[in-house]
Write a protein that holds these residues in place. Structure first.
Motif, PDB file in Angstrom:
ATOM      1  N   GLN A 150     -12.854   7.097   0.399  1.00 20.56           N
ATOM      2  CA  GLN A 150     -12.408   6.553  -0.890  1.00 20.56           C
ATOM      3  C   GLN A 150     -11.098   5.780  -0.739  1.00 20.56           C
ATOM      4  O   GLN A 150     -10.925   4.694  -1.316  1.00 20.56           O
ATOM      5  CB  GLN A 150     -12.228   7.683  -1.903  1.00 20.56           C
ATOM      6  CG  GLN A 150     -13.541   8.285  -2.386  1.00 20.56           C
ATOM      7  CD  GLN A 150     -13.312   9.322  -3.481  1.00 20.56           C
ATOM      8  OE1 GLN A 150     -12.275   9.988  -3.511  1.00 20.56           O
ATOM      9  NE2 GLN A 150     -14.281   9.458  -4.379  1.00 20.56           N
ATOM     10  N   ILE A 151     -10.177   6.339   0.026  1.00 14.88           N
ATOM     11  CA  ILE A 151      -8.893   5.674   0.264  1.00 14.88           C
ATOM     12  C   ILE A 151      -9.122   4.345   0.987  1.00 14.88           C
ATOM     13  O   ILE A 151      -8.509   3.326   0.641  1.00 14.88           O
ATOM     14  CB  ILE A 151      -7.950   6.580   1.080  1.00 14.88           C
ATOM     15  CG1 ILE A 151      -7.570   7.821   0.267  1.00 14.88           C
ATOM     16  CG2 ILE A 151      -6.695   5.818   1.508  1.00 14.88           C
ATOM     17  CD1 ILE A 151      -6.888   8.914   1.081  1.00 14.88           C
ATOM     18  N   GLU A 163      -2.557   5.092   2.278  1.00 15.72           N
ATOM     19  CA  GLU A 163      -3.472   3.947   2.248  1.00 15.72           C
ATOM     20  C   GLU A 163      -3.231   3.044   3.453  1.00 15.72           C
ATOM     21  O   GLU A 163      -4.188   2.564   4.077  1.00 15.72           O
ATOM     22  CB  GLU A 163      -3.273   3.141   0.959  1.00 15.72           C
ATOM     23  CG  GLU A 163      -3.847   3.787  -0.289  1.00 15.72           C
ATOM     24  CD  GLU A 163      -3.481   3.026  -1.556  1.00 15.72           C
ATOM     25  OE1 GLU A 163      -4.126   3.277  -2.591  1.00 15.72           O
ATOM     26  OE2 GLU A 163      -2.536   2.202  -1.523  1.00 15.72           O
ATOM     27  N   LEU A 209       0.834  -1.201   0.000  1.00 13.86           N
ATOM     28  CA  LEU A 209       0.000   0.000   0.000  1.00 13.86           C
ATOM     29  C   LEU A 209       0.870   1.254   0.000  1.00 13.86           C
ATOM     30  O   LEU A 209       2.030   1.219   0.416  1.00 13.86           O
ATOM     31  CB  LEU A 209      -0.896   0.020   1.248  1.00 13.86           C
ATOM     32  CG  LEU A 209      -1.954  -1.083   1.384  1.00 13.86           C
ATOM     33  CD1 LEU A 209      -2.575  -1.034   2.781  1.00 13.86           C
ATOM     34  CD2 LEU A 209      -3.040  -0.949   0.323  1.00 13.86           C
ATOM     35  N   HIS A 258     -11.795   2.442   0.955  1.00  7.00           N
ATOM     36  CA  HIS A 258     -12.409   1.489   0.017  1.00  7.00           C
ATOM     37  C   HIS A 258     -11.346   0.890  -0.904  1.00  7.00           C
ATOM     38  O   HIS A 258     -11.299  -0.330  -1.113  1.00  7.00           O
ATOM     39  CB  HIS A 258     -13.490   2.200  -0.802  1.00  7.00           C
ATOM     40  CG  HIS A 258     -14.114   1.328  -1.842  1.00  7.00           C
ATOM     41  ND1 HIS A 258     -15.038   0.351  -1.529  1.00  7.00           N
ATOM     42  CD2 HIS A 258     -13.933   1.263  -3.190  1.00  7.00           C
ATOM     43  CE1 HIS A 258     -15.404  -0.275  -2.644  1.00  7.00           C
ATOM     44  NE2 HIS A 258     -14.751   0.259  -3.658  1.00  7.00           N
ATOM     45  N   ARG A 259     -10.470   1.739  -1.423  1.00  8.58           N
ATOM     46  CA  ARG A 259      -9.416   1.286  -2.327  1.00  8.58           C
ATOM     47  C   ARG A 259      -8.435   0.364  -1.595  1.00  8.58           C
ATOM     48  O   ARG A 259      -8.018  -0.680  -2.121  1.00  8.58           O
ATOM     49  CB  ARG A 259      -8.687   2.512  -2.886  1.00  8.58           C
ATOM     50  CG  ARG A 259      -7.681   2.200  -3.986  1.00  8.58           C
ATOM     51  CD  ARG A 259      -7.262   3.478  -4.702  1.00  8.58           C
ATOM     52  NE  ARG A 259      -6.496   4.375  -3.846  1.00  8.58           N
ATOM     53  CZ  ARG A 259      -6.877   5.617  -3.527  1.00  8.58           C
ATOM     54  NH1 ARG A 259      -8.012   6.122  -3.988  1.00  8.58           N
ATOM     55  NH2 ARG A 259      -6.111   6.378  -2.758  1.00  8.58           N
ATOM     56  N   ALA A 260      -8.058   0.742  -0.372  1.00  7.11           N
ATOM     57  CA  ALA A 260      -7.101  -0.054   0.405  1.00  7.11           C
ATOM     58  C   ALA A 260      -7.691  -1.415   0.778  1.00  7.11           C
ATOM     59  O   ALA A 260      -7.002  -2.444   0.706  1.00  7.11           O
ATOM     60  CB  ALA A 260      -6.681   0.703   1.662  1.00  7.11           C
ATOM     61  N   ARG A 261      -8.971  -1.438   1.170  1.00  2.56           N
ATOM     62  CA  ARG A 261      -9.624  -2.709   1.519  1.00  2.56           C
ATOM     63  C   ARG A 261      -9.619  -3.670   0.339  1.00  2.56           C
ATOM     64  O   ARG A 261      -9.326  -4.862   0.477  1.00  2.56           O
ATOM     65  CB  ARG A 261     -11.057  -2.466   1.987  1.00  2.56           C
ATOM     66  CG  ARG A 261     -11.208  -2.259   3.478  1.00  2.56           C
ATOM     67  CD  ARG A 261     -12.641  -2.390   3.922  1.00  2.56           C
ATOM     68  NE  ARG A 261     -13.521  -1.437   3.253  1.00  2.56           N
ATOM     69  CZ  ARG A 261     -13.785  -0.213   3.700  1.00  2.56           C
ATOM     70  NH1 ARG A 261     -13.226   0.202   4.829  1.00  2.56           N
ATOM     71  NH2 ARG A 261     -14.597   0.594   3.041  1.00  2.56           N
ATOM     72  N   ALA A 262      -9.960  -3.152  -0.838  1.00  2.00           N
ATOM     73  CA  ALA A 262      -9.993  -3.993  -2.038  1.00  2.00           C
ATOM     74  C   ALA A 262      -8.599  -4.517  -2.367  1.00  2.00           C
ATOM     75  O   ALA A 262      -8.426  -5.692  -2.730  1.00  2.00           O
ATOM     76  CB  ALA A 262     -10.567  -3.202  -3.216  1.00  2.00           C
ATOM     77  N   HIS A 263      -7.612  -3.651  -2.230  1.00  2.00           N
ATOM     78  CA  HIS A 263      -6.218  -4.016  -2.524  1.00  2.00           C
ATOM     79  C   HIS A 263      -5.759  -5.128  -1.579  1.00  2.00           C
ATOM     80  O   HIS A 263      -5.161  -6.120  -2.020  1.00  2.00           O
ATOM     81  CB  HIS A 263      -5.344  -2.771  -2.367  1.00  2.00           C
ATOM     82  CG  HIS A 263      -3.901  -2.987  -2.693  1.00  2.00           C
ATOM     83  ND1 HIS A 263      -3.362  -2.701  -3.931  1.00  2.00           N
ATOM     84  CD2 HIS A 263      -2.873  -3.480  -1.948  1.00  2.00           C
ATOM     85  CE1 HIS A 263      -2.071  -2.997  -3.930  1.00  2.00           C
ATOM     86  NE2 HIS A 263      -1.745  -3.464  -2.731  1.00  2.00           N
TER      87      HIS A 263
END
Length: 300
Positions: free
Chosen positions: A155-156, A125, A121, A158-163
Motif C-alpha cells: 500500500q505504501i 514512503e 515523501l 502504491h501511494r509513493a509511486r502515485a505521489h
C-alpha cells in the motif's frame, strides 16, 4: 603480504567492501546527503561486523536492511535539522563517473530533480519507494527493512509511486538534451544576453539556491522566467571577471560548476521538461561541496 592475506580471509569485510557502493547509494537516495550517507555506512559496518554470516541467507538484502534502518533514523534527525535551515535545503551534489549516466534509470533516480521530489515523501514512503523502484527488492524484504507487514508495504509503495509520478519530470531527459540546454544557458550567462537566457527558461521556471546561511543565496524560491533571468544576470554580473563556468557530470547528469578564482563556488543543476529549464538548483553551501573534488561511485 600476510596482512593482506589475513584481510582476504575476513569474509565480513570482503562482503561489506563488495557492497559498499550499493549501500552508499541506498543511503544517499534516502537522505540526499553524502555526509550523512557516509555516517550510515559506518553504523551499518558496526552492526554487520557482529553478524553470524552462516545465518545470513541473502547478504545483499541483509546489508540493505541494516543500512535502511540506519538511514531512517538519520532521516528523521535530518528532518529536524532542515526545519531550522537557513533558506532552501538542496541535496548535496555528487561528481559522478560516466557509468552512472550510462545507467539511465539510476541517473534519473539520483538526479537533483528526482531527489527533490523524494523530499516530499514521508521517511517510510521514501524508503519503500527507493528499495522497490530503484533497487528492485521484494515486498517481504522491504517489510523487514522498514518493520511493516508486506501488505502494508504494498500500500505504501502504491501511494509513493502515485505521489512521485505526479511530481517527477514528465519524461526521462537524455544527457544530450540536458547538455544542450546547459550549453545555451552557459552562453547566455557568459554574454549577459538576457533574451538568450529567457529562450531556454520555461515561463514557470523555479530557481532554488542553497547557501546554508554561510554563502549568499536566494532565501526563497524565485518563480518565473523574467525574475529568474534578472536574478541570474545580476548575481553573476557582480563576479563575472573572477568567475568561470565548467561543465561536469553531477548526479548522473550534465551540470555546471562555477569557479571563483579557481575554487568551486557553486554547483548548478537543472530540471528540464519539454526542452526548457523548469528548475534551476544552485548549491553554494561549502559544507555540501566536499564531494565535488572527486568522483563518487554509485551502484544498484
Amino acid at each position: 603480504m600476510s596482512g593482506s592475506r589475513d584481510e582476504r580471509q575476513d569474509p565480513a569485510t570482503e562482503v561489506f567492501i563488495a557492497h559498499r557502493n550499493l549501500l552508499f547509494t541506498v543511503a544517499y537516495e534516502m537522505l540526499g546527503s553524502a555526509a550523512d550517507a557516509e555516517d550510515v555506512l559506518q553504523e551499518t559496518w558496526l552492526r554487520w561486523s557482529g553478524v553470524d554470516l552462516d545465518a545470513v541467507r541473502d547478504q545483499r538484502a541483509y546489508l540493505i536492511r541494516i543500512a535502511t534502518r540506519q538511514a531512517l533514523i538519520r532521516l528523521r534527525t535530518l528532518g529536524r535539522r532542515k526545519e531550522s535551515y537557513v533558506g532552501s535545503w538542496l541535496p548535496e551534489p555528487l561528481l559522478t563517473a560516466p557509468d552512472v549516466a550510462e545507467d539511465v534509470e539510476l541517473a534519473d533516480n539520483v538526479s537533483m530533480a528526482m531527489l527533490l521530489v523524494l523530499e516530499t515523501l514521508t521517511p517510510t514512503e521514501r524508503a519503500v519507494f527507493v528499495l522497490r523502484e530503484v533497487f528492485d527488492l521484494e515486498y517481504d524484504e522491504i517489510a523487514d527493512a522498514v518493520e511493516k507487514s508486506p501488505a502494508a508495504v504494498r500500500q505504501i509503495a502504491h501511494r509513493a509511486r502515485a505521489h512521485v509520478a505526479a511530481r517527477r519530470p514528465r519524461e526521462v531527459v537524455s544527457a544530450a538534451e540536458t547538455r544542450d540546454a546547459l550549453a545555451a544557458f552557459q552562453r547566455a550567462v557568459e554574454t549577459g544576453d538576457l533574451q538568450r537566457l529567457l529562450d531556454v527558461l520555461a515561463p514557470d521556471v523555479v530557481l532554488l539556491g542553497d547557501g546554508g546561511g554561510i554563502k549568499q543565496a536566494v532565501l526563497r524560491p524565485i518563480v518565473g522566467a523574467e525574475k529568474v533571468a534578472r536574478v541570474l544576470a545580476s548575481g553573476l554580473g557582480k563576479v563575472a571577471a573572477a568567475a568561470s563556468l565548467w561543465p561536469a557530470q553531477v548526479n548522473g547528469y550534465p551540470a555546471l560548476i562555477v569557479r571563483l578564482d579557481g575554487e568551486i563556488d557553486t554547483v548548478v543543476t537543472v530540471r528540464i521538461d519539454d526542452g526548457l529549464i523548469t528548475g534551476l538548483y544552485a548549491v553554494r553551501n561549502p559544507e555540501k561541496l566536499s564531494h565535488m573534488d572527486r568522483e563518487t561511485a554509485l551502484r544498484r
